[in-house]
Design an enzyme around this catalytic site. Structure first.
Site, short mmCIF file in Angstrom:
data_model
loop_
_atom_site.label_atom_id
_atom_site.label_comp_id
_atom_site.label_asym_id
_atom_site.label_seq_id
_atom_site.Cartn_x
_atom_site.Cartn_y
_atom_site.Cartn_z
CD GLU A 73 8.29 5.33 4.39
OE1 GLU A 73 9.15 5.23 3.49
OE2 GLU A 73 8.40 4.80 5.50
CB SER A 84 10.18 1.57 -13.84
OG SER A 84 9.65 0.40 -14.40
CB THR A 85 4.70 0.58 -13.28
OG1 THR A 85 5.21 -0.47 -14.10
CG2 THR A 85 3.27 0.88 -13.66
CE1 TYR A 86 1.15 2.84 -8.39
CE2 TYR A 86 2.43 0.84 -8.18
CZ TYR A 86 1.21 1.49 -8.15
OH TYR A 86 0.06 0.79 -7.87
CB ALA A 87 9.48 5.69 -10.76
NE ARG A 88 9.96 3.77 -16.60
CZ ARG A 88 10.54 3.13 -17.59
NH1 ARG A 88 9.95 3.06 -18.77
NH2 ARG A 88 11.69 2.54 -17.41
CD GLN A 146 7.12 -1.59 10.89
OE1 GLN A 146 7.40 -0.70 11.68
NE2 GLN A 146 7.28 -1.44 9.59
CD GLN A 161 13.80 -5.48 -8.14
OE1 GLN A 161 14.59 -4.59 -8.46
NE2 GLN A 161 13.56 -6.54 -8.89
CE1 TYR A 184 15.69 -1.07 13.57
CE2 TYR A 184 14.14 -2.71 14.33
CZ TYR A 184 14.45 -1.41 14.03
OH TYR A 184 13.50 -0.43 14.20
#
Length: 178
Positions: free
Chosen positions: A127, A102-106, A170, A146, A160
């Site tokens: 990404e 949320s720190t980045y999303a906000r 990778q 998260q 996979y």
């Protein structure tokens, strides 16, 4: 589960909120029902110097500028790739979904990661989309997203690994493969 299966390396059993000598950081480590991953200090920042067209079947590696730093500045309305510090080994009975913190999303910074399928392993390519009209800062070695782990009571028929997926094992920041 993570410790007994060697799912996450390095693994932080608690939640880290401060770094010695630097003070408060964006948290990482084990959370209530998931694991907060860190962004490594390797970035690929999207640019359009050559007027390239983004084509997932014929991706031009010259569309990115490489950066190794503690901080990455993503230009306005632009995009960057990074990777997790952590290396993952997903058990055959587990599906993992990633959501941005949320720190980045906000701040208008969206973190996107496709699901980690049963028996996938590797560094997770992160990404980052800067949806704002301002430059945006991403901090290396701090929490960015998260991971949520969903364990099935049945083993999947085809993993996979069974399919020999193209992103298996990778390391580093991995560009699109066709």
């Amino acid at each position: 589960m993570a410790a007994e299966h060697g799912m996450i390396e390095p693994f932080e059993p608690g939640q880290v909120r401060e770094a010695p000598g630097t003070g408060r950081i964006i948290s990482y480590g084990t959370s209530s029902y998931g694991y907060d991953v860190r962004c490594a200090d390797e970035f690929k920042i999207f640019h359009n110097i050559n007027s390239a067209i983004v084509d997932p079947k014929r991706f031009d590696e010259k569309s990115f500028v490489d950066l190794k730093a503690d901080v990455c500045i993503i230009p306005p309305n632009s995009f960057a790739l990074a990777r997790t510090v952590e290396y993952f080994r997903i058990p055959r009975s587990v599906l993992t979904v990633c959501l941005g913190k949320s720190t980045y999303a906000r701040c208008g910074i969206i973190v996107n990661v496709t699901p980690l399928e049963p028996e996938w392993e590797g560094h997770v390519t992160l990404e980052f989309s800067n949806t704002t009209p301002l430059p945006a800062r991403i901090y290396a070695n701090e929490g960015v997203a998260q991971m949520l782990f969903f364990e099935s009571d049945e083993i999947c028929d085809v993993s996979y690994k069974d399919r020999a997926g193209k992103y298996m094992g990778q390391r580093g920041v991995t560009l699109p493969r066709s």
